[in-house]
Design an enzyme around this catalytic site. Structure first.
Site, PDB file in Angstrom:
ATOM      1  N   GLU A  53      95.321  68.975  31.428  1.00 47.62           N
ATOM      2  CA  GLU A  53      96.606  68.777  30.752  1.00 47.62           C
ATOM      3  C   GLU A  53      97.035  67.326  30.899  1.00 47.62           C
ATOM      4  O   GLU A  53      97.059  66.790  32.003  1.00 47.62           O
ATOM      5  CB  GLU A  53      97.665  69.693  31.360  1.00 47.62           C
ATOM      6  CG  GLU A  53      97.334  71.162  31.236  1.00 47.62           C
ATOM      7  CD  GLU A  53      98.337  72.058  31.938  1.00 47.62           C
ATOM      8  OE1 GLU A  53      99.270  71.528  32.580  1.00 47.62           O
ATOM      9  OE2 GLU A  53      98.168  73.274  31.854  1.00 47.62           O
ATOM     10  N   TYR A  65     100.199  68.137  17.102  1.00 55.85           N
ATOM     11  CA  TYR A  65      99.138  69.134  17.066  1.00 55.85           C
ATOM     12  C   TYR A  65      98.074  68.717  16.071  1.00 55.85           C
ATOM     13  O   TYR A  65      98.375  68.247  14.978  1.00 55.85           O
ATOM     14  CB  TYR A  65      99.691  70.501  16.663  1.00 55.85           C
ATOM     15  CG  TYR A  65     100.577  71.123  17.708  1.00 55.85           C
ATOM     16  CD1 TYR A  65     100.039  71.677  18.864  1.00 55.85           C
ATOM     17  CD2 TYR A  65     101.953  71.140  17.539  1.00 55.85           C
ATOM     18  CE1 TYR A  65     100.859  72.236  19.832  1.00 55.85           C
ATOM     19  CE2 TYR A  65     102.781  71.699  18.504  1.00 55.85           C
ATOM     20  CZ  TYR A  65     102.226  72.244  19.645  1.00 55.85           C
ATOM     21  OH  TYR A  65     103.037  72.781  20.596  1.00 55.85           O
TER      22      TYR A  65
END
Length: 129
Positions: A53, A65
């Site tokens: 992450e 995204y």
């Protein structure tokens, strides 16, 4: 925060230690920003799969995204660990961010922000990624 796909996580070197790292990140062809990276199992959330992450230290105007995320890992902050509470986790994340900022302001780390890696032609594959 941007999470890498399982396929990307599986392509990371198998001998890389779990923990918290710092470095540089670039979304698409945008600017390069400081980042903190977590590699591991996130014990607080009891993950069953390893994750990677990236917390980019920048406020974006919109979601990204589907964009390509390029990162350069510069250094290691601490090992992965569990926390007694969400507040303790949040506090540790804030400390990690501050440490990353301090480290990345050092001249030897700051120069890597301008590495050609972040300015490759769009769509060019590097190291099979």
């Amino acid at each position: 925060t941007a999470n890498f796909s399982e396929q990307v996580v599986e392509s990371f070197p198998s001998d890389i230690s779990t923990g918290i790292y710092y470095g540089w990140a670039c979304v698409g062809n945008g600017d390069v920003h400081k980042m903190v990276l977590s590699i591991g199992w996130n014990p607080f959330y009891r993950n069953t799969k390893k994750s990677v992450e990236t917390h980019i230290i920048h406020t974006f105007k919109e979601d990204f995204y589907g964009e390509i995320l390029s990162i350069v890992i510069i250094g290691y902050i601490r090992p992965e660990k569990n926390f007694d509470s969400l507040d303790a986790l949040i506090s540790a994340i804030q400390e990690d961010i501050e440490e990353a900022k301090r480290q990345l302001d050092l001249p030897e780390h700051l120069k890597l922000k301008y590495n050609n890696f972040f300015h490759l032609r769009e769509g060019k594959i590097v190291n099979n990624h």
